[in-house]
Design an enzyme around this catalytic site. Structure first.
Site, PDB file in Angstrom:
ATOM      1  CB  SER A  50      48.413  57.252  34.706  1.00 40.02           C
ATOM      2  OG  SER A  50      47.858  57.648  33.454  1.00 40.02           O
ATOM      3  CG  ASP A  83      48.139  57.095  39.620  1.00 38.93           C
ATOM      4  OD1 ASP A  83      48.322  56.542  40.715  1.00 38.93           O
ATOM      5  OD2 ASP A  83      47.054  57.076  39.003  1.00 38.93           O
ATOM      6  N   GLY A 225      41.687  54.002  43.864  1.00 37.37           N
ATOM      7  CA  GLY A 225      40.347  53.556  43.486  1.00 37.37           C
ATOM      8  C   GLY A 225      39.246  54.151  44.332  1.00 37.37           C
ATOM      9  CG  ASN A 267      45.393  57.860  44.356  1.00 41.28           C
ATOM     10  OD1 ASN A 267      45.858  58.664  45.154  1.00 41.28           O
ATOM     11  ND2 ASN A 267      46.138  56.995  43.701  1.00 41.28           N
TER      12      ASN A 267
END
Ligand code: G3H
Ligand code: 13P
Ligand code: ZN
Length: 322
Positions: A50, A83, A225, A267
């Site tokens: 991320s 991400d 999520g 994910n």
């Protein structure tokens, strides 16, 4: 083998009725725990980074850690993915810097703007042999600095997906069907309680997934999520000085079902964080005199490995598919 894109991986996953696990990496122990699990069960893998991970660990360290994993695990295909890329510049920096896949997340922008930004990233990425994940719909929860409340989240509108995919040329699409980022996916008010008093979250909107899949036959869908927030780790945290009341995730049977449908990438990040934190908290509680990081990171890494193995075999169904 060198890093790969997800193109072949998703085609096989779609046809084979399973999903590839996309796990977030932030340091060496997390990379090792995940990749050792995948190597042992022979599963394809997406390691994702991320914006926050790049800020924490530095782009180069993360790329080199993942490259090290490809050397240590020569027989499994590994994708290095950005991400929640927030803008073109971040995506470009990852494309130029060795990633094989990027996500441009303009899902909070109006539809036309989301198309425009995504298209620009796709053009640059495809020119460089990199694939692109985009997003339509808004998940609740916390990702990087952005916190979306349940009221502000919205399911993907199936009637928008064909136009979006055609106009942007994206390679996979993340959709919102009720999953949520973080360890507190649902408030107690959104859940019911079972006979043991445990919170049961509302079911995922499989009707939305089905509608999307009908409109995009053969096209890989992504679920963000998707941590299940294992209660054993929530308990371990709470019994060792932590305070995480009512942390609740997505039931694994629902993810298993999604993996057999058009969902090709799932994910998982929060579950790894819970395993690591629970293990380290317990270690310190049991060994207050210890101070060598190797001693507490070793069991944390081992528990991440076990958790990932379980996900690959029992939830994603991708063991043996490398
Ligand atoms: O969806 C967000 C991921 O869990 C990454 O989280 O932004 O805290 O690294 P992060
Ligand atoms: P979780 O917070 O459920 O692990 O989701 C991770 C994710 O979607 C990363 O993009
Ligand atoms: Zn996400």
């Amino acid at each position: 083998m060198p890093l790969v894109t997800s193109t072949e991986m998703f085609k096989k996953a779609y046809d084979g009725g399973y999903a590839v696990g996309a796990f977030n990496v932030n340091n060496m122990e997390i990379v090792q725990g995940i990749t050792e699990a995948a190597r042992e069960v022979s599963a394809p893998l997406i390691l994702q980074v991320s914006k926050g991970a790049r800020a924490y660990a530095n782009h180069t360290y993360l790329v080199k850690l993942v490259e090290a994993a490809t050397i240590e695990c020569p027989n499994i295909p590994i994708v290095l993915h950005l991400d929640h890329g927030p803008d073109f510049e971040t995506c470009k920096s990852c494309i130029d810097g060795g990633f094989t896949s990027v996500m441009i997340d303009a899902s909070s922008k109006p539809f036309a703007e989301n198309i425009e930004i995504t298209k620009k990233v796709v053009e640059y990425a495809h020119d460089h042999g990199v694939v692109v994940e985009a997003e339509l719909g808004t998940l609740a929860g916390v990702e990087d600095e952005v916190k979306v409340s349940a009221e502000d989240s919205s399911y993907t509108h199936p009637e928008e997906v064909e136009e979006f995919v055609t106009k942007t040329g994206c390679d996979s699409l993340a959709i919102a069907i009720g999953t949520s980022h973080g360890a507190y996916k649902f408030t107690a008010a959104q859940c019911t309680r079972n006979e043991k008093g445990i919170l049961v979250p509302p079911p995922l909107r499989f009707d939305v997934l089905e509608e999307v899949s009908k409109r995009l036959p053969g096209f890989p869908i992504v679920l963000h999520g998707s941590s299940s927030v294992p209660q054993e780790y929530v308990k371990m945290i709470n019994e060792n000085g932590g305070k995480m009341p009512d942390a609740v995730g997505i039931p694994e049977e629902q993810l298993r079902k999604a993996a057999t449908l058009s969902v090709c990438k799932i994910n998982i990040d929060s579950d790894l964080r819970l395993a690591m934190t629970g293990t380290i908290r317990q270690f310190f509680n049991e060994h207050p005199d210890k101070f060598d990081p190797r001693e507490y990171l070793k069991p944390a890494r081992a528990n991440i490995k076990e958790l990932v193995k379980h996900k690959l075999i029992n939830v994603l169904g991708c063991a043996g598919k490398a």
